[in-house]
Design a protein around this motif. Sequence first.
Motif, mmCIF file in Angstrom:
data_model
loop_
_atom_site.group_PDB
_atom_site.id
_atom_site.type_symbol
_atom_site.label_atom_id
_atom_site.label_comp_id
_atom_site.label_asym_id
_atom_site.label_seq_id
_atom_site.Cartn_x
_atom_site.Cartn_y
_atom_site.Cartn_z
ATOM 1 N N GLY A 27 0.891 -1.223 0.078
ATOM 2 C CA GLY A 27 0.187 0.087 0.083
ATOM 3 C C GLY A 27 0.643 1.190 0.108
ATOM 4 N N LEU A 28 2.038 1.309 0.719
ATOM 5 C CA LEU A 28 2.438 2.407 0.851
ATOM 6 C C LEU A 28 3.300 2.902 -0.704
ATOM 7 N N PRO A 29 3.984 2.039 -1.376
ATOM 8 C CA PRO A 29 4.318 2.577 -2.789
ATOM 9 C C PRO A 29 3.335 2.809 -3.646
ATOM 10 N N LEU A 30 2.470 1.853 -3.531
ATOM 11 C CA LEU A 30 1.376 2.018 -4.594
ATOM 12 C C LEU A 30 0.433 3.526 -4.410
ATOM 13 N N ASN A 31 0.108 3.792 -3.286
ATOM 14 C CA ASN A 31 -0.298 5.029 -3.098
ATOM 15 C C ASN A 31 0.532 6.201 -3.149
ATOM 16 N N ALA A 32 1.703 6.022 -2.688
ATOM 17 C CA ALA A 32 2.624 7.166 -2.827
ATOM 18 C C ALA A 32 2.873 7.606 -4.160
ATOM 19 N N VAL A 33 2.952 6.539 -5.027
ATOM 20 C CA VAL A 33 3.398 6.737 -6.692
ATOM 21 C C VAL A 33 2.162 7.215 -7.117
ATOM 22 N N SER A 34 0.750 6.702 -6.680
ATOM 23 C CA SER A 34 -0.414 7.420 -7.171
ATOM 24 C C SER A 34 -0.575 8.673 -6.870
ATOM 25 N N LEU A 35 -0.334 9.219 -5.718
ATOM 26 C CA LEU A 35 -0.317 10.454 -5.250
ATOM 27 C C LEU A 35 0.573 11.383 -6.113
ATOM 28 N N TRP A 36 1.772 10.903 -6.506
ATOM 29 C CA TRP A 36 2.691 11.530 -7.143
ATOM 30 C C TRP A 36 2.390 11.936 -8.442
ATOM 31 N N ILE A 37 1.796 10.794 -9.250
ATOM 32 C CA ILE A 37 1.478 10.887 -10.661
ATOM 33 C C ILE A 37 0.385 11.864 -10.664
ATOM 34 N N ALA A 70 -6.286 8.752 -2.066
ATOM 35 C CA ALA A 70 -4.760 8.261 -1.870
ATOM 36 C C ALA A 70 -4.280 8.582 -0.487
ATOM 37 N N ILE A 71 -4.603 10.204 -0.056
ATOM 38 C CA ILE A 71 -4.189 10.548 1.015
ATOM 39 C C ILE A 71 -5.002 9.602 2.102
ATOM 40 N N SER A 72 -6.155 9.408 2.082
ATOM 41 C CA SER A 72 -6.851 8.382 3.113
ATOM 42 C C SER A 72 -6.160 7.300 3.124
ATOM 43 N N ASP A 73 -5.538 6.588 2.177
ATOM 44 C CA ASP A 73 -5.253 5.556 2.185
ATOM 45 C C ASP A 73 -3.905 5.418 2.684
ATOM 46 N N LEU A 74 -3.073 6.594 2.469
ATOM 47 C CA LEU A 74 -1.685 6.432 3.026
ATOM 48 C C LEU A 74 -1.837 6.888 4.455
ATOM 49 N N LEU A 75 -2.761 7.126 4.972
ATOM 50 C CA LEU A 75 -3.094 7.677 6.466
ATOM 51 C C LEU A 75 -3.158 6.200 7.255
ATOM 52 N N LEU A 76 -4.024 5.448 6.594
ATOM 53 C CA LEU A 76 -4.213 3.983 7.071
ATOM 54 C C LEU A 76 -2.908 3.118 6.922
ATOM 55 N N VAL A 77 -2.211 3.288 6.039
ATOM 56 C CA VAL A 77 -0.908 2.517 5.696
ATOM 57 C C VAL A 77 0.079 2.830 7.068
ATOM 58 N N CYS A 113 -6.619 -0.175 0.826
ATOM 59 C CA CYS A 113 -5.672 0.756 0.502
ATOM 60 C C CYS A 113 -4.955 0.085 -0.678
ATOM 61 N N CYS A 114 -4.824 -1.042 -0.872
ATOM 62 C CA CYS A 114 -3.916 -1.619 -2.032
ATOM 63 C C CYS A 114 -4.800 -1.684 -3.226
ATOM 64 N N LEU A 115 -6.247 -1.765 -3.023
ATOM 65 C CA LEU A 115 -7.131 -2.056 -4.156
ATOM 66 C C LEU A 115 -7.295 -0.568 -4.991
ATOM 67 N N ASP A 116 -7.391 0.310 -4.112
ATOM 68 C CA ASP A 116 -7.699 1.567 -4.698
ATOM 69 C C ASP A 116 -6.822 1.988 -5.783
ATOM 70 N N PRO A 117 -5.566 1.755 -5.559
ATOM 71 C CA PRO A 117 -4.516 2.294 -6.935
ATOM 72 C C PRO A 117 -4.758 1.631 -8.052
ATOM 73 N N LEU A 118 -5.455 0.443 -7.944
ATOM 74 C CA LEU A 118 -5.774 -0.347 -9.247
ATOM 75 C C LEU A 118 -6.879 0.721 -10.048
#
Length: 282
Positions: free
Chosen positions: A26-36, A55-62, A255-260
């Motif tokens: 979840g950490l790299p997936l959401n961090a990369v999503s947020l950056w893009i 993505a921010i919500s998911d990172l807070l969970l992570v 939080c891992c599925l959202d980036p999909l």
Amino acid sequence: MNISEEYRTEPNLAYAVVFGSVMVLGLPLNAVSLWILLRRHSLKSSNAIFMVNLAISDLLLVISLPMRVYLYATGTWPLSSKACIYITMLFRNNIRSSSIFITLISVDRLLAVVYPLRSRHLRTASNAWKSVALVWLFVLVVNIPEGLVLAGNLKRVNESVCFKIHRMQSAQAYLHLVLLVTLLTVNLVSTALVSCTLHRRLNDSAKVNNKVNVMLIFAMNLVMFTICFLPVSVGLLTIKRHEITPLVCLASVNCCLDPLLYYFSLDAFWKKKEDVDLAREQ
């Protein structure tokens, strides 16, 4: 039975592995999503704004997961009861905020597909930011009574049982479930309306791929509700304390599925803003 014994946390490597895996993915997936999203969309479209906040919500969970991994790996809680409250609320907040942002994304896509011209004045960055502000305000307000209840429960037991006290008060749990069912209903209606609209345009073969991607967004949204959000919400009302942890594990997977949703369901995710604007006009 002593209440501390009832809530006692034993080491459970299976739960530690699940939460650890969710954290590692979840950490790299959401961090990369947020950056893009920030780099390519510049927060000038309503859809991008909702996705950034998802993505921010998911990172807070992570960021709350390392302590869950530690607790289930060792059976001990090294921090204070206040830290337990904050980390527990991050998990609950993720379910609420993610479900709302997912619904806002669905409604935004509904307006773009079904009412592309009439909805232009609604689907603005300004309105999106207002909606986002209301969502976070709602989440923070809900934290007050729930945090107080959780603090009261922790006073009756040892701090080492953090995360074992999952239950809310009945009124809070019912309101939480009603919120999720309402949002799921909105997603179902949005999916049906968009599906009917796209079905009437099946002869336009040039846009078939785009239509598939649009429906994937709605399909993934429904999967998130039915697999991740609803089971744990129902479990808070019906399942015994020691049996709900598997549902908490399942809910954290969102939080891992959202980036999909960004990577595979939205062509515009990889495009620069000018390309996004052109695509949305179609």
